[in-house]
Design a protein around this motif. Structure first.
Motif, PDB file in Angstrom:
ATOM      1  N   GLU A  72       0.783  -1.222   0.000  1.00  0.00           N
ATOM      2  CA  GLU A  72       0.000   0.000   0.000  1.00  0.00           C
ATOM      3  C   GLU A  72       0.822   1.282   0.000  1.00  0.00           C
ATOM      4  OE1 GLU A  72      -1.869  -3.086   2.854  1.00  0.00           O
ATOM      5  OE2 GLU A  72       0.127  -2.264   2.416  1.00  0.00           O
ATOM      6  N   ALA A  73       1.959   1.295   0.696  1.00  0.00           N
ATOM      7  CA  ALA A  73       2.656   2.554   0.927  1.00  0.00           C
ATOM      8  C   ALA A  73       4.151   2.329   1.071  1.00  0.00           C
ATOM      9  CB  ALA A  73       2.108   3.232   2.195  1.00  0.00           C
ATOM     10  N   CYS A  74       4.922   3.377   0.765  1.00  0.00           N
ATOM     11  CA  CYS A  74       6.369   3.358   0.978  1.00  0.00           C
ATOM     12  C   CYS A  74       6.834   4.799   1.122  1.00  0.00           C
ATOM     13  CB  CYS A  74       7.093   2.673  -0.173  1.00  0.00           C
ATOM     14  SG  CYS A  74       8.886   2.611   0.047  1.00  0.00           S
ATOM     15  N   GLY A  75       7.234   5.168   2.330  1.00  0.00           N
ATOM     16  CA  GLY A  75       7.624   6.544   2.595  1.00  0.00           C
ATOM     17  C   GLY A  75       8.873   6.973   1.849  1.00  0.00           C
ATOM     18  N   ASN A  76       9.899   6.136   1.837  1.00  0.00           N
ATOM     19  CA  ASN A  76      11.135   6.500   1.139  1.00  0.00           C
ATOM     20  C   ASN A  76      10.900   6.630  -0.357  1.00  0.00           C
ATOM     21  OD1 ASN A  76      12.842   6.609   3.408  1.00  0.00           O
ATOM     22  ND2 ASN A  76      13.087   4.396   3.402  1.00  0.00           N
ATOM     23  N   VAL A 147      -0.115   3.275   8.977  1.00  0.00           N
ATOM     24  CA  VAL A 147       0.298   4.576   8.445  1.00  0.00           C
ATOM     25  C   VAL A 147       0.262   4.539   6.911  1.00  0.00           C
ATOM     26  CG1 VAL A 147       1.670   5.280  10.433  1.00  0.00           C
ATOM     27  CG2 VAL A 147       2.730   3.881   8.654  1.00  0.00           C
ATOM     28  N   GLY A 148      -0.774   3.876   6.397  1.00  0.00           N
ATOM     29  CA  GLY A 148      -0.861   3.571   4.970  1.00  0.00           C
ATOM     30  C   GLY A 148      -0.549   2.122   4.725  1.00  0.00           C
ATOM     31  N   ASN A 149       0.216   1.524   5.623  1.00  0.00           N
ATOM     32  CA  ASN A 149       0.468   0.077   5.670  1.00  0.00           C
ATOM     33  C   ASN A 149       0.619  -0.326   7.145  1.00  0.00           C
ATOM     34  OD1 ASN A 149       2.977   1.207   6.159  1.00  0.00           O
ATOM     35  ND2 ASN A 149       4.027   0.191   4.488  1.00  0.00           N
ATOM     36  N   GLY A 180      -0.152  -9.521   6.760  1.00  0.00           N
ATOM     37  CA  GLY A 180       1.250  -9.370   7.118  1.00  0.00           C
ATOM     38  C   GLY A 180       1.461  -8.064   7.865  1.00  0.00           C
ATOM     39  N   VAL A 181       2.707  -7.834   8.304  1.00  0.00           N
ATOM     40  CA  VAL A 181       2.985  -6.613   9.054  1.00  0.00           C
ATOM     41  C   VAL A 181       4.467  -6.263   8.955  1.00  0.00           C
ATOM     42  CG1 VAL A 181       3.582  -7.652  11.305  1.00  0.00           C
ATOM     43  CG2 VAL A 181       2.355  -5.457  11.236  1.00  0.00           C
ATOM     44  N   ASN A 182       4.757  -4.970   9.043  1.00  0.00           N
ATOM     45  CA  ASN A 182       6.132  -4.481   9.144  1.00  0.00           C
ATOM     46  C   ASN A 182       6.519  -4.445  10.622  1.00  0.00           C
ATOM     47  OD1 ASN A 182       6.714  -3.386   6.232  1.00  0.00           O
ATOM     48  ND2 ASN A 182       4.669  -2.652   6.757  1.00  0.00           N
ATOM     49  N   VAL A 183       7.753  -4.862  10.915  1.00  0.00           N
ATOM     50  CA  VAL A 183       8.178  -5.053  12.300  1.00  0.00           C
ATOM     51  C   VAL A 183       9.279  -4.038  12.632  1.00  0.00           C
ATOM     52  CG1 VAL A 183       9.022  -6.694  14.002  1.00  0.00           C
ATOM     53  CG2 VAL A 183       7.659  -7.507  12.047  1.00  0.00           C
ATOM     54  N   THR A 211       7.838   4.602   6.224  1.00  0.00           N
ATOM     55  CA  THR A 211       6.603   4.371   6.977  1.00  0.00           C
ATOM     56  C   THR A 211       6.916   3.823   8.362  1.00  0.00           C
ATOM     57  OG1 THR A 211       6.326   2.179   5.955  1.00  0.00           O
ATOM     58  CG2 THR A 211       5.152   4.037   4.936  1.00  0.00           C
ATOM     59  N   GLY A 212       8.002   3.047   8.499  1.00  0.00           N
ATOM     60  CA  GLY A 212       8.420   2.572   9.813  1.00  0.00           C
ATOM     61  C   GLY A 212       8.813   3.722  10.714  1.00  0.00           C
ATOM     62  N   ALA A 213       9.528   4.706  10.157  1.00  0.00           N
ATOM     63  CA  ALA A 213       9.894   5.891  10.941  1.00  0.00           C
ATOM     64  C   ALA A 213       8.644   6.639  11.392  1.00  0.00           C
ATOM     65  CB  ALA A 213      10.796   6.806  10.115  1.00  0.00           C
TER      66      ALA A 213
END
Length: 269
Positions: A72-76, A147-149, A180-183, A211-213
């Motif tokens: 869905e999203a990628c901040g960088n 945060v979008g993902n 799934g999820v970002n860790v 998005t992690g930040a």
């Protein structure tokens, strides 16, 4: 069909960008994205980014992780695309509408309003999300935010001592996270200053995750660890995250164009 590409990165999180806004590109599938991302036989990247026309906004951005899955999203990548576009834009993504604005050497991105309800993460069943009553080995009681993902954030005494290479895949694919999820493992290292490492869903350990930040900063602000402007240090460098309860997240940081080239589509199809 010969297709041009731009290789870019944000703090070492790297992308191959295909611009389909003014040329018709064939459909991108998982196998194609995975082949392009392969660092031995393809161009090599953490994510493949495809830009397309959008009816209601300046353009659409699609994001494919190195495993071929669309996310869905990628901040960088958002900052990289802002640098490539060269002027402010409202961009359609699978995670919602974001607003990009180039800055000197990078970009500022309005990442939208974070969501905290269990079904917005999403989780498989109702539970508290701040903190979650769950643990995986030494990593316990994370906070969850979309945060979008989807992200989970663990605050730990030492991010470098956390075995994300082994625990990350287990948490990413746990059935409690149906998408799934970002860790994220975060550590408070100074006033309004976080250290962060991220296991990205579908990409693994990367040098930076925008998005992690955002997720780590939002959780830290909600917990009262930091103020509304947070410096987040990742292995690839620093981002500035600003957020106030009920408002959108603002992410600011660098982006870089590495090189340009072209390839035959059929070589990777």
């Amino acid at each position: 069909m010969r297709v041009p590409f731009v290789k870019m990165h944000g703090l070492g999180n790297d992308f191959v960008v295909l611009d389909g806004r003014e040329m018709d590109l064939p459909a991108v599938c998982e196998d194609f994205a995975r082949a392009i991302a392969d660092r031995h036989t393809g161009i090599g990247c953490d994510q493949l980014i495809v830009l397309e026309p959008s009816e209601g906004h300046d353009f659409r951005m699609r994001i494919f992780n190195s495993d071929g899955g669309e996310v869905e999203a990628c901040g960088n990548a958002s900052r990289a695309v802002a640098l490539l576009h060269g002027k402010p834009a409202r961009v359609e993504t699978a995670g919602g509408i974001i607003a990009l604005e180039p800055t000197a050497g990078g970009a500022s991105v309005d990442m939208g309003i974070p969501r905290f309800d269990w079904d917005a993460i999403p989780l498989d069943y109702p539970m508290d999300t701040n903190p979650m009553p769950l643990g995986w080995g030494p990593l316990k009681s994370p906070s969850a935010v979309n945060v979008g993902n989807p992200h989970v954030v663990f605050f730990v005494p030492d991010v470098w001592a956390s075995a994300l290479d082994t625990l990350g895949p287990d948490i990413e694919t746990d059935p409690v996270f149906p998408q799934g999820v970002n860790v994220n493992v975060a550590q408070l290292i100074g006033a309004n200053h976080l250290q962060l490492r991220v296991w990205e869903r579908g990409a693994g350990l990367t040098r930076a995750c925008g998005t992690g930040a955002c997720a780590a900063a939002v959780v830290a602000i909600r917990k009262g660890f930091v103020g509304e402007t947070v410096r987040v240090s990742l292995p690839g460098g620093d981002l500035t995250i600003q957020w106030r309860e009920g408002s959108s997240i603002r992410m600011t940081g660098p982006a870089t164009e590495a090189f340009r080239g072209s390839f035959e589509w059929d070589d990777f199809a």
